[in-house]
Scaffold this motif. Sequence first.
Motif, PDB file in Angstrom:
ATOM      1  N   GLU A 160       0.816  -1.125   0.011  1.00 33.48           N
ATOM      2  CA  GLU A 160       0.054   0.068   0.095  1.00 33.48           C
ATOM      3  C   GLU A 160       0.715   1.269  -0.120  1.00 33.48           C
ATOM      4  N   ASN A 161       1.961   1.062   0.318  1.00 36.59           N
ATOM      5  CA  ASN A 161       3.035   2.299   0.489  1.00 36.59           C
ATOM      6  C   ASN A 161       3.290   2.588  -1.014  1.00 36.59           C
ATOM      7  N   LYS A 162       3.457   3.732  -1.336  1.00 32.38           N
ATOM      8  CA  LYS A 162       3.467   4.328  -2.833  1.00 32.38           C
ATOM      9  C   LYS A 162       4.899   4.812  -2.959  1.00 32.38           C
ATOM     10  N   MET A 163       5.778   4.810  -1.974  1.00 32.81           N
ATOM     11  CA  MET A 163       7.001   5.126  -2.130  1.00 32.81           C
ATOM     12  C   MET A 163       7.884   3.930  -2.098  1.00 32.81           C
ATOM     13  N   SER A 164       8.866   3.913  -2.726  1.00 34.76           N
ATOM     14  CA  SER A 164       9.752   2.580  -2.649  1.00 34.76           C
ATOM     15  C   SER A 164      11.110   3.185  -1.642  1.00 34.76           C
ATOM     16  N   SER A 165      11.488   1.870  -1.423  1.00 30.85           N
ATOM     17  CA  SER A 165      13.013   2.198  -0.444  1.00 30.85           C
ATOM     18  C   SER A 165      14.058   2.462  -1.481  1.00 30.85           C
ATOM     19  N   ASN A 166      13.925   2.156  -2.771  1.00 36.22           N
ATOM     20  CA  ASN A 166      14.872   2.297  -3.720  1.00 36.22           C
ATOM     21  C   ASN A 166      15.242   3.660  -3.899  1.00 36.22           C
ATOM     22  N   LEU A 194      16.880   5.426  -6.130  1.00 35.52           N
ATOM     23  CA  LEU A 194      17.211   5.733  -7.390  1.00 35.52           C
ATOM     24  C   LEU A 194      15.787   5.802  -8.054  1.00 35.52           C
ATOM     25  N   ASN A 195      14.787   4.950  -7.588  1.00 33.31           N
ATOM     26  CA  ASN A 195      13.456   5.201  -8.368  1.00 33.31           C
ATOM     27  C   ASN A 195      12.561   4.927  -7.078  1.00 33.31           C
ATOM     28  N   SER A 196      12.125   6.105  -6.536  1.00 32.27           N
ATOM     29  CA  SER A 196      11.330   6.182  -5.405  1.00 32.27           C
ATOM     30  C   SER A 196       9.895   6.580  -5.820  1.00 32.27           C
ATOM     31  N   GLN A 197       9.877   7.104  -7.060  1.00 33.90           N
ATOM     32  CA  GLN A 197       8.221   7.133  -7.349  1.00 33.90           C
ATOM     33  C   GLN A 197       7.778   6.592  -8.486  1.00 33.90           C
ATOM     34  N   ASN A 198       6.601   6.227  -8.569  1.00 35.66           N
ATOM     35  CA  ASN A 198       6.077   5.722  -9.662  1.00 35.66           C
ATOM     36  C   ASN A 198       6.223   6.749 -10.983  1.00 35.66           C
TER      37      ASN A 198
END
Length: 192
Positions: free
Chosen positions: A35-41, A43-47
């Motif tokens: 459900e979290n829209k943010m990623s822990s990556n 380099l690519n934290s947004q869709n």
Amino acid sequence: MLKELECSELSDGRIAIAQESKLTNLNIKPINLKENKMSSNSLNSQNMKLEVVVLPVSDVDKAKDFYKTLGWRLDADFVTDEDFRVVQLTPPGSEASIIFGSGVTLAAPGSVQGLYLIVYDIEAARAELVERGVEVSEVFHDVGGVFHHAGTEGRVPGPDPQRRDYASFASFSDPNGNGWLLQEVKKRAPGR
């Protein structure tokens, strides 16, 4: 005030974060990463979703008529002055649109190539476009079987013999020469 101490993954894919609190000794807070829209990556934290492709055209009205003939939805046709006009259309079932007009790109009309429209049935999609008066190539697959070559090099007539996804194509161009490909995909590859 909360201070993060440790994280652990639960069997259902959630993450438990242990936090120290002045009011209690330990709080466990489950977080559902799906459900979290943010990623822990970092380099690519947004869709990032492709929203618009800008097409260079010389005759805006002729291009608009062509894409409407394809059955595409007209989303916008804005004119702010005689030198600036924006037309937006969207293919059926697509989340991405095309934009063309006056003053929206410096690219030469017809210079965009390799635009893909994914279809479930390549032969039915081709027949529908032909019925609408569009000049469409015959269905083809590539001699290498992986990805089609630029231009018409390496084209083998007919759909892929095994009817593999991503392997059968048909091509057409808009009145300015911007090039489109229909590509048959019945079942998307994982992650796509």
